[in-house]
Design an enzyme around this catalytic site. Sequence first.
Site, PDB file in Angstrom:
ATOM      1  N   CYS A 115     -25.213   1.027   2.384  1.00 60.41           N
ATOM      2  CA  CYS A 115     -25.466   1.201   0.947  1.00 60.41           C
ATOM      3  C   CYS A 115     -26.768   1.976   0.746  1.00 60.41           C
ATOM      4  O   CYS A 115     -27.805   1.628   1.325  1.00 60.41           O
ATOM      5  CB  CYS A 115     -25.554  -0.161   0.285  1.00 60.41           C
ATOM      6  SG  CYS A 115     -26.014  -0.100  -1.463  1.00 60.41           S
ATOM      7  N   THR A 120       5.963   5.447  -0.673  1.00 57.89           N
ATOM      8  CA  THR A 120       6.370   6.051   0.606  1.00 57.89           C
ATOM      9  C   THR A 120       6.754   7.520   0.418  1.00 57.89           C
ATOM     10  O   THR A 120       6.486   8.339   1.291  1.00 57.89           O
ATOM     11  CB  THR A 120       7.530   5.264   1.271  1.00 57.89           C
ATOM     12  OG1 THR A 120       8.508   4.959   0.295  1.00 57.89           O
ATOM     13  CG2 THR A 120       7.042   3.986   1.896  1.00 57.89           C
ATOM     14  N   HIS A 154      -4.742  -5.740  -5.190  1.00 58.94           N
ATOM     15  CA  HIS A 154      -5.440  -5.651  -3.901  1.00 58.94           C
ATOM     16  C   HIS A 154      -6.597  -4.658  -3.931  1.00 58.94           C
ATOM     17  O   HIS A 154      -7.045  -4.196  -2.895  1.00 58.94           O
ATOM     18  CB  HIS A 154      -4.445  -5.295  -2.784  1.00 58.94           C
ATOM     19  CG  HIS A 154      -3.406  -6.360  -2.563  1.00 58.94           C
ATOM     20  ND1 HIS A 154      -2.097  -6.082  -2.243  1.00 58.94           N
ATOM     21  CD2 HIS A 154      -3.486  -7.712  -2.651  1.00 58.94           C
ATOM     22  CE1 HIS A 154      -1.418  -7.224  -2.127  1.00 58.94           C
ATOM     23  NE2 HIS A 154      -2.238  -8.220  -2.371  1.00 58.94           N
ATOM     24  N   ILE A 171      14.055   4.895  -4.639  1.00 63.74           N
ATOM     25  CA  ILE A 171      13.220   4.688  -5.821  1.00 63.74           C
ATOM     26  C   ILE A 171      12.901   5.995  -6.555  1.00 63.74           C
ATOM     27  O   ILE A 171      12.857   6.036  -7.781  1.00 63.74           O
ATOM     28  CB  ILE A 171      11.924   3.964  -5.401  1.00 63.74           C
ATOM     29  CG1 ILE A 171      12.269   2.510  -5.052  1.00 63.74           C
ATOM     30  CG2 ILE A 171      10.877   3.998  -6.502  1.00 63.74           C
ATOM     31  CD1 ILE A 171      11.188   1.812  -4.266  1.00 63.74           C
TER      32      ILE A 171
HETATM   33 ZN    ZN Z   1     -26.184  -2.391  -1.828  1.00 61.57          ZN
END
Ligand code: ZN
Length: 244
Positions: A144, A16, A111, A228
């Site tokens: 892509c 943050t 993640h 922190i």
């Molecule tokens: Zn691809």
Amino acid sequence: MNRPLVAVLSGAGISTDSGIPDYRGPNGLWRKDPEAEKLVTYDYYMGDPEIRRRAWLMRGENGALQAQPNAAHRAVAELEKSGTPVRVITQNVDGLHQLAGMPARKVLELHGTARAVVCTRCHARTPMEDALARVDAGEGDPACLTCGGILKPATVMFGERLDPVVLGEAAAITKACQIFIAVGSSLQVQPAAGLAAVAADHGARLVIANAEPTPYDELADEIVREPIGTALPELLRRLHAASR
Ligand code: ZN
């Protein structure tokens, strides 16, 4: 004396100070805004080109790639450079631990990362910067370049499973470490949260540094509530001095 293995589990609270809000936590921006949550939910994203166009615009606007590491990220990297074995397990997708100097192989991104995109068909991985440049140049939903498949960030969206290899490594480090520091995590999102309990079960010293109480506070050997950005560098300096 052998230096202890230190595992640092970091959540949104460590970033943050770098200007990155909490997006995916229980009280994060996405959970509070169902329309925004759709942009990061796998089925909606894959099923609706309009959702993808909005998601690309959001990624372009949120400026996450411009964020810089702060004192807490730097303190973790400095501890590693000082010779103490350190592994980072992070719930964040911002890549700021690595930008601060942590070697990438010592950072487990539960993640995934927002700094790369991945093709959902051929799995080719390319920089987020390149995809955003195409959006800037007018492509609403860049496909892509290799196979024409749908591109998504290399993050774990809602509705996707965490990478079992990354999870397995995180569990192994948690069991092996002597000191486990949970920093900036509300410890409410599994399986990351459960790692705190695993660490305590395996005899690690458990330190929880978070602004708010967490469900694992009673297991902790030490609780830090101070901001922190100042508290973590101080905590790690103390730890380094004690292990020399
Ligand atoms: Zn691809």
